[in-house]
Scaffold this motif. Structure first.
Motif, PDB file in Angstrom:
ATOM      1  N   VAL A  84       0.984  -0.909  -0.208  1.00 11.60           N
ATOM      2  CA  VAL A  84       0.243  -0.085  -0.392  1.00 11.60           C
ATOM      3  C   VAL A  84       0.867   0.899   0.228  1.00 11.60           C
ATOM      4  O   VAL A  84       0.958   1.825   1.021  1.00 11.60           O
ATOM      5  CB  VAL A  84      -1.394   0.177   1.257  1.00 11.60           C
ATOM      6  CG1 VAL A  84      -2.004   1.510   0.761  1.00 11.60           C
ATOM      7  CG2 VAL A  84      -1.355  -1.237   1.340  1.00 11.60           C
ATOM      8  N   PRO A  85       1.740   1.385  -0.793  1.00 14.70           N
ATOM      9  CA  PRO A  85       1.657   3.010  -0.400  1.00 14.70           C
ATOM     10  C   PRO A  85       1.295   4.102  -1.164  1.00 14.70           C
ATOM     11  O   PRO A  85      -0.074   3.596  -0.933  1.00 14.70           O
ATOM     12  CB  PRO A  85       2.641   2.838  -1.677  1.00 14.70           C
ATOM     13  CG  PRO A  85       1.750   1.729  -3.499  1.00 14.70           C
ATOM     14  CD  PRO A  85       1.102   0.768  -3.094  1.00 14.70           C
ATOM     15  N   VAL A  86       1.601   5.773  -0.775  1.00 15.39           N
ATOM     16  CA  VAL A  86       1.104   6.205  -0.014  1.00 15.39           C
ATOM     17  C   VAL A  86       0.905   7.545  -1.084  1.00 15.39           C
ATOM     18  O   VAL A  86       1.955   8.380  -1.166  1.00 15.39           O
ATOM     19  CB  VAL A  86       1.376   6.538   1.414  1.00 15.39           C
ATOM     20  CG1 VAL A  86       0.651   7.980   1.798  1.00 15.39           C
ATOM     21  CG2 VAL A  86       1.384   5.278   2.286  1.00 15.39           C
ATOM     22  N   LEU A  87      -0.099   8.189  -1.577  1.00 15.37           N
ATOM     23  CA  LEU A  87       0.046   9.758  -2.495  1.00 15.37           C
ATOM     24  C   LEU A  87      -0.073  10.297  -1.788  1.00 15.37           C
ATOM     25  O   LEU A  87      -1.244  10.874  -0.790  1.00 15.37           O
ATOM     26  CB  LEU A  87      -1.574   9.242  -3.278  1.00 15.37           C
ATOM     27  CG  LEU A  87      -1.871  10.558  -4.571  1.00 15.37           C
ATOM     28  CD1 LEU A  87       0.074  10.772  -5.345  1.00 15.37           C
ATOM     29  CD2 LEU A  87      -2.517  10.677  -5.318  1.00 15.37           C
ATOM     30  N   ARG A  88       0.702  11.575  -1.249  1.00 14.76           N
ATOM     31  CA  ARG A  88       0.678  12.422   0.084  1.00 14.76           C
ATOM     32  C   ARG A  88       0.087  13.702  -0.260  1.00 14.76           C
ATOM     33  O   ARG A  88       0.058  14.266  -1.441  1.00 14.76           O
ATOM     34  CB  ARG A  88       1.899  12.707   0.526  1.00 14.76           C
ATOM     35  CG  ARG A  88       2.949  11.385   0.721  1.00 14.76           C
ATOM     36  CD  ARG A  88       4.312  11.498   1.030  1.00 14.76           C
ATOM     37  NE  ARG A  88       5.067  10.468   1.377  1.00 14.76           N
ATOM     38  CZ  ARG A  88       4.727   9.969   2.410  1.00 14.76           C
ATOM     39  NH1 ARG A  88       3.815  10.625   3.622  1.00 14.76           N
ATOM     40  NH2 ARG A  88       5.250   8.755   2.818  1.00 14.76           N
ATOM     41  N   ASP A  89      -0.691  13.964   0.644  1.00 12.58           N
ATOM     42  CA  ASP A  89      -1.022  14.999   0.523  1.00 12.58           C
ATOM     43  C   ASP A  89      -2.507  15.503  -0.756  1.00 12.58           C
ATOM     44  O   ASP A  89      -1.811  16.085  -1.457  1.00 12.58           O
ATOM     45  CB  ASP A  89      -0.410  16.805  -0.019  1.00 12.58           C
ATOM     46  CG  ASP A  89       0.165  16.731   2.136  1.00 12.58           C
ATOM     47  OD1 ASP A  89      -0.328  16.533   2.694  1.00 12.58           O
ATOM     48  OD2 ASP A  89       1.673  17.330   1.680  1.00 12.58           O
ATOM     49  N   PHE A 125      -5.453   6.402   5.305  1.00 13.26           N
ATOM     50  CA  PHE A 125      -7.265   6.399   4.293  1.00 13.26           C
ATOM     51  C   PHE A 125      -6.619   5.007   3.298  1.00 13.26           C
ATOM     52  O   PHE A 125      -5.363   5.804   2.071  1.00 13.26           O
ATOM     53  CB  PHE A 125      -7.817   7.663   4.039  1.00 13.26           C
ATOM     54  CG  PHE A 125      -9.300   6.455   3.739  1.00 13.26           C
ATOM     55  CD1 PHE A 125      -9.721   6.442   4.944  1.00 13.26           C
ATOM     56  CD2 PHE A 125      -9.473   6.283   2.459  1.00 13.26           C
ATOM     57  CE1 PHE A 125     -11.212   5.498   4.296  1.00 13.26           C
ATOM     58  CE2 PHE A 125     -10.901   5.691   2.099  1.00 13.26           C
ATOM     59  CZ  PHE A 125     -11.581   5.272   3.086  1.00 13.26           C
ATOM     60  N   THR A 126      -7.575   4.431   2.859  1.00 10.64           N
ATOM     61  CA  THR A 126      -7.217   3.095   1.682  1.00 10.64           C
ATOM     62  C   THR A 126      -7.172   2.986   1.381  1.00 10.64           C
ATOM     63  O   THR A 126      -9.050   2.881   1.737  1.00 10.64           O
ATOM     64  CB  THR A 126      -6.245   1.642   2.659  1.00 10.64           C
ATOM     65  OG1 THR A 126      -5.255   2.491   3.248  1.00 10.64           O
ATOM     66  CG2 THR A 126      -6.401   0.872   1.330  1.00 10.64           C
TER      67      THR A 126
END
Length: 428
Positions: free
Chosen positions: A304-309, A344-345
């Motif tokens: 689950v990589p994260v897309l920030r802001d 959140f995912t």
């Protein structure tokens, strides 16, 4: 000069790793910054690169072994000696890249190497029982397709090759007339595999163990509850169809579904902040930023990589960011920073054909949205039955933080934004 190859710093709170694969064998020439091996942590797979050009002199830790940060992995002979040996090593150097079997040479068991060349296929991964039969029948392992894990050739594969005419290489042993009869015996029961080939025991990867532990911890700790809704995708599909060519031409990236869902979730989270919160001891921590975890399925497992802001990004930036993270995930290039800080995912089981499912929370997050397959169904629209492209949505949430009213409100807001996507553009 001898250069030590050691386990680098692995990131915050990560102290151990597993040696996944050596890309080089002892004696192979290497260039500076060329990958030597990969390390599997409980979150990502990292490559260890050569600090200097030269020759791989020694492998101390074999594939599959656990190591701690700073542990010695091997030695590199740097300088003229390594560079001089490079031309002689250029041909063998390609074998590990194509067949991913560098550790056969680096293994402390020298007897393992001479066995495979006897079949004329040193780079083919063959199970011991299969290798014995190949040697007996004089077959060429390169002519046999392996069905075992990672393409390994099993005894059953060899028997099947014999049945299907794979006896051309056996011409070198024409006098072994009794042996075909022996091969027919195990193959007789309707093509069943030999008993030793019916199961294969493989050690769990560190990533898989981490996934298992985190998901079970979520079940044991959080008060998980799932609420469902469905969304009519007509307006979104029409809008996407109308502008996808212009979008691609201007931004250089395709207009997909994920940008709509990401922006819809951000808008819903802003209205229902409890869904963007987490528990820390006796405190509730409400996040005023929106880092969206995007679940990606890879050969190694779910990450689950994260897309920030995400709230500060336009549609094009969201699409570019998700495409970049997805590529890095599939190539095994995600960094620890790419995996941390999500609030959140979103997970999309629809890409695999799932019509409905209940996603599991990604701790310590309090909510996860599940997308599913778009399916045309008859719907009543203003008193008339219409065929509409429908998708089921599922929100799993932690009932310790989020009440039913907030969960349902969140999902309805996502539904409203997707069914009337102009709301996203007008910030409504």
């Amino acid at each position: 000069m001898t250069v030590e190859i050691r386990v680098p710093a692995l990131g915050e709170s990560v102290t151990e790793a597993t040696v996944g694969q050596w890309f080089k064998s002892v004696g192979d020439a290497v260039e500076k910054d060329e990958p030597l091996l990969e390390l599997e942590t409980d979150k990502v797979t990292l490559e260890v690169n050569a600090a200097e050009s030269g020759r791989l002199d020694e492998i101390i830790v074999a594939e599959g072994e656990d190591v701690e940060v700073g542990a010695l992995l091997g030695h590199l002979a740097a300088g003229a000696g390594g560079a001089a040996s490079k031309p002689a090593k250029e041909e063998p150097k390609e074998e590990p890249k194509e067949k991913s079997e560098p550790t056969a040479k680096a293994s402390p068991e020298p007897e393992a190497e001479p066995e495979k060349p006897s079949s004329g296929s040193a780079a083919v991964d063959v199970l011991p029982a299969a290798q014995k039969l190949i040697d007996e029948k004089g077959l060429d392992a390169g002519q046999i397709t392996g069905t075992g894990k990672d393409g390994r050739i099993t005894k059953g594969d060899v028997l099947e090759a014999l049945e299907n005419g794979g006896k051309s290489a056996a011409a070198s042993t024409p006098k072994e007339a009794p042996k075909p009869a022996a091969a027919e015996a195990p193959a007789a029961p309707s093509g069943l595999r030999a008993e030793e080939d019916r199961e294969e025991r493989v050690k769990m990867s560190r990533l898989r163990k981490s996934i298992a532990a985190r998901l079970k911890d979520a079940q044991n700790t959080a008060a998980m509850l799932t609420t469902y809704n469905e969304v009519d995708m007509t307006a979104m599909l029409d809008l996407r169809s109308e502008y996808k060519d212009l979008f691609l031409k201007k931004h250089g990236v395709k207009l997909g579904f994920m940008s709509f869902f990401t922006k819809a979730c951000v808008a819903a989270l802003q209205e229902t902040p409890a869904v963007n919160a987490e528990i820390d001891g006796d405190d509730l921590v409400y996040k005023n930023y929106y880092n969206m975890g995007i679940a990606v399925g890879t050969d190694s497992g779910l990450v689950v990589p994260v897309l920030r802001d995400a709230d500060k990004l336009g549609f094009a930036d969201v699409e570019k960011g998700i495409a970049d993270l997805g590529k890095k995930a599939r190539d095994g290039k995600l960094s620890m920073a790419d995996m941390q800080g999500g609030t959140f995912t979103i997970t999309n089981g629809g890409v695999y054909g799932s019509l409905m499912s209940s996603p599991i929370l990604n701790p310590p997050q309090a909510g996860v949205l599940g997308m599913h397959k778009i399916q045309e169904r008859p719907m009543v629209v203003k008193g008339e039955i219409k065929i509409r492209p429908m998708m089921y949505l599922a929100l799993t949430y932690d009932h310790r933080i989020i009440d039913g009213k907030e969960a349902v409100t969140f999902l309805v807001r996502v539904k409203d934004a997707l069914e009337d996507p102009q709301r996203l553009l007008l910030d409504l």
